[in-house]
Scaffold this motif. Structure first.
Motif, PDB file in Angstrom:
ATOM      1  N   PRO A  71      -4.907  10.434 -15.099  1.00 25.42           N
ATOM      2  CA  PRO A  71      -4.773   8.986 -15.049  1.00 25.42           C
ATOM      3  C   PRO A  71      -6.030   8.512 -15.795  1.00 25.42           C
ATOM      4  O   PRO A  71      -6.797   8.751 -15.375  1.00 25.42           O
ATOM      5  N   GLU A  75      -4.961   2.475 -16.089  1.00 27.14           N
ATOM      6  CA  GLU A  75      -3.616   2.793 -15.211  1.00 27.14           C
ATOM      7  C   GLU A  75      -3.983   2.656 -13.664  1.00 27.14           C
ATOM      8  O   GLU A  75      -3.373   2.077 -12.969  1.00 27.14           O
ATOM      9  N   ASP A  79      -2.771  -0.179 -10.790  1.00 25.99           N
ATOM     10  CA  ASP A  79      -2.018   0.405  -9.664  1.00 25.99           C
ATOM     11  C   ASP A  79      -2.781  -0.153  -8.457  1.00 25.99           C
ATOM     12  O   ASP A  79      -2.166  -0.523  -7.461  1.00 25.99           O
ATOM     13  N   VAL A  89       2.759   1.697   0.223  1.00 24.05           N
ATOM     14  CA  VAL A  89       2.700   3.057   0.109  1.00 24.05           C
ATOM     15  C   VAL A  89       3.030   3.959   1.504  1.00 24.05           C
ATOM     16  O   VAL A  89       2.226   3.658   2.334  1.00 24.05           O
ATOM     17  N   THR A 248      -2.876   9.202   2.715  1.00 23.97           N
ATOM     18  CA  THR A 248      -2.260   8.451   1.620  1.00 23.97           C
ATOM     19  C   THR A 248      -2.343   9.425   0.255  1.00 23.97           C
ATOM     20  O   THR A 248      -1.424   9.603  -0.576  1.00 23.97           O
ATOM     21  N   ALA A 252       0.472  11.186  -1.905  1.00 22.21           N
ATOM     22  CA  ALA A 252       0.654  10.899  -3.208  1.00 22.21           C
ATOM     23  C   ALA A 252       0.428  11.987  -4.085  1.00 22.21           C
ATOM     24  O   ALA A 252       1.342  12.211  -5.130  1.00 22.21           O
ATOM     25  N   SER A 253      -0.460  12.910  -3.801  1.00 22.81           N
ATOM     26  CA  SER A 253      -0.494  14.198  -4.730  1.00 22.81           C
ATOM     27  C   SER A 253       0.691  15.223  -4.411  1.00 22.81           C
ATOM     28  O   SER A 253       1.203  15.612  -5.267  1.00 22.81           O
ATOM     29  N   THR A 255       3.768  14.178  -4.158  1.00 21.66           N
ATOM     30  CA  THR A 255       4.665  13.559  -4.776  1.00 21.66           C
ATOM     31  C   THR A 255       4.425  13.270  -6.273  1.00 21.66           C
ATOM     32  O   THR A 255       5.058  12.725  -6.933  1.00 21.66           O
ATOM     33  N   ASP A 257       2.249  11.713  -7.768  1.00 21.52           N
ATOM     34  CA  ASP A 257       1.831  10.214  -7.783  1.00 21.52           C
ATOM     35  C   ASP A 257       0.551  10.269  -7.891  1.00 21.52           C
ATOM     36  O   ASP A 257      -0.389   9.602  -7.166  1.00 21.52           O
ATOM     37  N   TYR A 258      -0.273  10.576  -8.897  1.00 21.13           N
ATOM     38  CA  TYR A 258      -1.693  11.039  -9.167  1.00 21.13           C
ATOM     39  C   TYR A 258      -2.175   9.556  -9.425  1.00 21.13           C
ATOM     40  O   TYR A 258      -3.632   9.365  -9.193  1.00 21.13           O
ATOM     41  N   THR A 259      -1.732   8.616  -9.861  1.00 21.22           N
ATOM     42  CA  THR A 259      -2.241   7.326 -10.038  1.00 21.22           C
ATOM     43  C   THR A 259      -2.719   6.678  -8.847  1.00 21.22           C
ATOM     44  O   THR A 259      -3.693   6.161  -8.630  1.00 21.22           O
ATOM     45  N   THR A 260      -1.719   6.716  -7.816  1.00 20.39           N
ATOM     46  CA  THR A 260      -2.059   6.155  -6.569  1.00 20.39           C
ATOM     47  C   THR A 260      -2.954   6.954  -5.846  1.00 20.39           C
ATOM     48  O   THR A 260      -3.849   6.328  -5.161  1.00 20.39           O
TER      49      THR A 260
END
Length: 296
Positions: A71, A75, A79, A89, A248, A252-253, A255, A257-260
């Motif tokens: 990321p 980006e 986010d 989230v 969170t 996120a990790s 799923t 979703d490393y940006t979140t």
């Protein structure tokens, strides 16, 4: 730039050079200048971190990336902005996650501050007490926060209480050690003067012990704050809570979703820096000014 970071001694010398007669006028804008100094150093430090982040991300994405890209700052900040304006989230907004984490951390840290300060005061009363009680304090300091997981699961099970316990237990030792060191390092001559002046124990503590040890106490609280804030994030990842910044990041990790996840890391850093810079820095500066220790 050199004039921006002048020390107190340099300002005094400048005033001596420009003084007329026996009058020396020192600037009354020092507090505002301190704010500017803090802001400039903070911005420079943050820019260095972002530059390193951008460099690592660019190199990895160009030469080493396979299925997942690293990321990049733009980006992640995009986010983060979306999260800040209300995007949910894992059911909750980022503000709700922050609020829950801050509540757990505040309770755990305050308990640790009270217990650690009490232990530090008790062990400083006598050399023999210090030698005996510092052994369990040092043992406590050697235990990593997450190593308490089996203990808290037995005592509290999964949930909020376990997270608070882990936060508190990791902060007790550094606070106790610094409080005891500060009180034990008070010069003996000052203690003797207090005895000769027939000061009460309470007055001796307020007028002699506390002024000499307050910087060590502040240092202990800062170390305890940093340890406990990092630990609340780690604890929320493992004790089964369903809300909080640590939860969170883990979600996120999981799923991918490393940006979140990176956006939440920025939130963690921002909160920690804000507490340290907006509270402990002014307090330490005020104490140094009042005690005449170092630059104000």
């Amino acid at each position: 730039m050199k004039r921006l970071f002048r020390t107190i001694d340099e300002r005094i010398e400048e005033s001596l050079d420009s003084s007329e007669g026996n009058h020396i006028t020192l600037s009354h804008s020092i507090p505002f200048k301190n704010v500017i100094d803090d802001a400039v150093t903070l911005i420079i430090g943050v820019l260095i971190v972002i530059l390193i982040w951008w460099s690592v991300g660019s190199i990895y994405n160009t030469f080493f990336a396979h299925s997942m890209l690293f990321p990049m700052p733009n980006e992640v900040f995009d986010d983060l902005l979306s999260l800040m304006v209300g995007e949910r989230v894992f059911t909750y907004t980022i503000w709700q996650h922050i609020g829950v984490s801050l509540e757990r951390w505040t309770i755990g840290f305050l308990i640790a501050a009270l217990i650690g300060s009490a232990i530090g005061f008790i062990v400083s009363l006598h050399p023999l007490i210090y030698k005996i009680l510092m052994v369990p304090v040092n043992i406590l300091q050697m235990i990593p926060g997450l190593a308490w997981l089996p203990v808290v699961l037995i005592l509290f099970g999964f949930g909020n209480d376990s997270a608070i316990f882990i936060v508190g237990v990791v902060a007790i030792a550094p606070i106790a050690i610094n409080v005891s060191n500060g009180l034990r390092n008070v010069p003996k001559v000052n203690r003797r003067v207090a005895e000769m002046s027939e000061l009460s124990h309470w007055d001796t503590f307020l007028e002699v012990l506390l002024p000499f040890s307050v910087l060590d106490i502040i240092t202990g609280l800062r170390i305890g704050l940093g340890s406990s804030w990092r630990m609340i994030i780690a604890a929320e990842m493992v004790v089964g809570v369903m809300q909080g910044i640590g939860f969170t990041i883990k979600g996120a990790s999981d799923t991918l979703d490393y940006t979140t996840a990176f956006a939440c890391i920025i939130v963690i850093c921002a909160i920690g820096l804000a507490i340290d810079r907006l509270f402990f820095n002014p307090v330490e500066r005020y104490v140094r000014k009042r005690t005449g220790v170092g630059d104000a």
